[in-house]
Write an enzyme that holds these catalytic residues in place. Structure first.
Site, PDB file in Angstrom:
ATOM      1  N   TYR A   1       0.528  -0.894  -0.099  1.00  0.00           N
ATOM      2  CA  TYR A   1      -0.093   0.241  -0.024  1.00  0.00           C
ATOM      3  C   TYR A   1       0.728   1.717  -0.078  1.00  0.00           C
ATOM      4  CZ  TYR A   1      -3.353   3.231   1.531  1.00  0.00           C
ATOM      5  OH  TYR A   1      -4.094   4.518   1.740  1.00  0.00           O
TER       6      TYR A   1
ATOM      7  N   LYS B   1       5.151   9.465   8.770  1.00  0.00           N
ATOM      8  CA  LYS B   1       4.996   8.532  10.358  1.00  0.00           C
ATOM      9  C   LYS B   1       5.990   8.676  11.312  1.00  0.00           C
ATOM     10  CE  LYS B   1       2.433   4.461   8.699  1.00  0.00           C
ATOM     11  NZ  LYS B   1       0.654   4.543   9.184  1.00  0.00           N
TER      12      LYS B   1
ATOM     13  N   ASP C   1       9.355   2.330  -0.396  1.00  0.00           N
ATOM     14  CA  ASP C   1       8.508   3.318   0.252  1.00  0.00           C
ATOM     15  C   ASP C   1       9.201   3.414   1.697  1.00  0.00           C
ATOM     16  OD1 ASP C   1       6.003   3.905   1.713  1.00  0.00           O
ATOM     17  OD2 ASP C   1       4.965   3.190   0.935  1.00  0.00           O
TER      18      ASP C   1
HETATM   19  N1  HOZ Z   1      -3.893   3.316   5.549  1.00  0.00           N
HETATM   20  C1  HOZ Z   1      -3.442   3.655   6.683  1.00  0.00           C
HETATM   21  C2  HOZ Z   1      -2.810   2.176   7.903  1.00  0.00           C
HETATM   22  N2  HOZ Z   1      -1.739   1.726   6.711  1.00  0.00           N
HETATM   23  C3  HOZ Z   1      -4.364   3.713   7.997  1.00  0.00           C
HETATM   24  C4  HOZ Z   1      -4.243   4.956   8.748  1.00  0.00           C
HETATM   25  C5  HOZ Z   1      -5.694   5.225   9.851  1.00  0.00           C
HETATM   26  O1  HOZ Z   1      -6.853   4.746   9.174  1.00  0.00           O
HETATM   27  O2  HOZ Z   1      -5.080   6.345  10.280  1.00  0.00           O
END
Ligand code: HOZ
Length: 426
Positions: free
Chosen positions: A144, A267, A239
């Site tokens: 992702y 992050k 990434d």
């Molecule tokens: N796609 C994010 C984690 N892999 C989700 C982040 C969130 O919902 O805060």
């Protein structure tokens, strides 16, 4: 009722916010039940609207490696708030944090700051296309890279949680430029390169996958990708939104000794405020406007408040290199003990962990890619999830997400978690 106020807040949120949330996985749709509304967090704990406390293994999906409301980060944010929160002009802070990132991460000369990991990956791909003059990219099933169009093909994270392989809103034209490969399958990538050699601008991957659960790269995989990219004139993009400043100060590149052409961050680099970044060698980065032809911009890019939080977090990590060892040791201890308990209970499972990232998959099969990650029994994960929640332990609400361990997690928090797991039955 334990979650009375959270339930009421969720009911009201659904009137004004689609699904009651601003990011899909938070809605608990994959695991059932009502999302917990958090009121505050400190150190290793989050506190919900009903007054329950939780040992936190989500840590805002990765950023809070130092735990919540670290005093130095909090102080830095307060000081910056008093000076104003956004100017839309250059600041010295941006150079200061860029310098620290360049000194810490192997093989990069320059950084562009954005507001999220999604933006970082989306912009890195545009830059790679502009630099190489090619259109296609390779991504891996289950990885992702945020929610921009090119990446929403067999994506992990929330996309996998809801079991949707492809998405309305992504045009056929965009989708045809994204070639899909299997994680940890070098032969598959080789075949894709051979069929599309002169058309591939970049290959992007999470060097440790964290959005189909935690899946480390197998031996030789990253090295093989590096060679294939060099051989076919494509850029290798790591990434490192999850792994950057988490697996090591220099991220996965430092840990595995592999040099990517572009690296993306999110992050930890923002210390809990919205920051993303992409970085690379000078000759690639200078393809960006205002020097080069590839356009990218943002009103809140390099925002001083976010830069202060990120800079302070990175400074703390730099001054305390032993913190990486501390979180790794906590993660290892936790993983080993969970493994022992589940073996004793005769519950089929796999524990994947590396550094301070960990996932528990309820399956008999080794989990090395998206297909094997999908063999996990969701019903067992869901029971496990709710059992831990009831016992004051907060996990990411999907088996396709990774637990993130912070420096604030110590013996007491691990004990609470293990004694909760002792009481788990499928
Ligand atoms: N796609 C994010 C984690 N892999 C989700 C982040 C969130 O919902 O805060």
């Amino acid at each position: 009722m334990r979650y009375q106020r959270s339930s009421a807040l969720f009911a009201e949120a659904q009137i004004y916010l689609p699904g009651g949330v601003n990011s899909p996985v938070r809605a608990f749709k994959g695991i059932g039940g009502t999302p917990i509304f958090i009121e505050k967090a400190k150190g290793a704990y989050m506190y919900d609207a009903d007054g329950n406390d939780y040992v936190d293994f989500i840590n805002s999906w990765g950023p809070m490696i130092l735990g919540h409301a670290h005093p130095r980060v909090t102080q830095a944010i307060i000081e910056q708030v008093e000076k104003g929160t956004s100017y839309g002009t250059p600041t010295e802070l941006e150079t200061e944090i860029a310098k620290l990132v360049v000194e810490s991460v192997p093989g990069i000369d320059m950084v562009r700051f954005v507001n999220s990991g999604t933006e970082a990956c989306m912009s890195a791909i545009r830059l790679a296309r502009g630099f190489t003059g090619r259109d296609k990219i390779i991504k891996f099933a289950g990885c992702y890279h945020g929610h921009s169009d090119s990446f929403l093909i067999e994506a992990g994270s929330g996309v996998a949680t809801f079991g949707k392989p492809n998405f309305p809103g992504v045009t056929q034209g965009t989708a045809k430029d994204t070639l899909l490969a299997n994680y940890n399958d070098l032969e598959n990538v080789k075949a894709i390169f051979e069929q599309n050699s002169s058309e591939i601008a970049a290959l992007i991957l999470e060097p440790v996958a964290g959005n189909m659960g935690c899946i480390p790269p197998q031996e030789g995989f990253l090295e093989g990708l590096r060679e294939l990219c060099t051989q076919h004139g494509a850029l290798l993009i790591f990434d490192e939104v999850m792994t950057g400043f988490r697996l090591a100060m220099g991220g996965a590149q430092e840990l595995f000794g592999i040099q990517a052409d572009l690296v993306t961050f999110g992050k930890v680099i923002g210390g809990g405020l919205p920051v993303g970044a992409f970085a690379g060698r000078k000759e690639i980065m200078e393809y960006l406007a205002p020097i080069g032809p590839v356009y990218q911009a943002g009103t809140l890019s390099g925002n001083p408040l976010a830069m202060r939080a990120g800079l302070t977090t990175l400074q703390i990590l730099k001054e305390n290199p032993e913190y990486f060892e501390k979180v790794n040791q906590s993660t290892l201890a936790l993983g080993e003990e969970i493994n022992n308990i589940l073996i004793e209970k005769g519950i089929a499972h796999q524990i994947n962990l590396i550094g301070s990232m960990l996932s528990v998959f309820f399956t008999e099969t080794d989990v090395n890619d998206f297909e094997t990650a999908k063999t996990a029994h969701n019903s067992n994960f869901n029971k496990f999830y709710h059992h831990l929640l009831q016992n004051g332990v907060y996990l990411p609400p999907s088996s396709f997400e990774t637990w993130f361990i912070s420096t604030a997690i110590g013996y007491d928090e691990i004990e609470r978690t293990l004694s909760a797991i002792e009481g788990f039955e499928v």
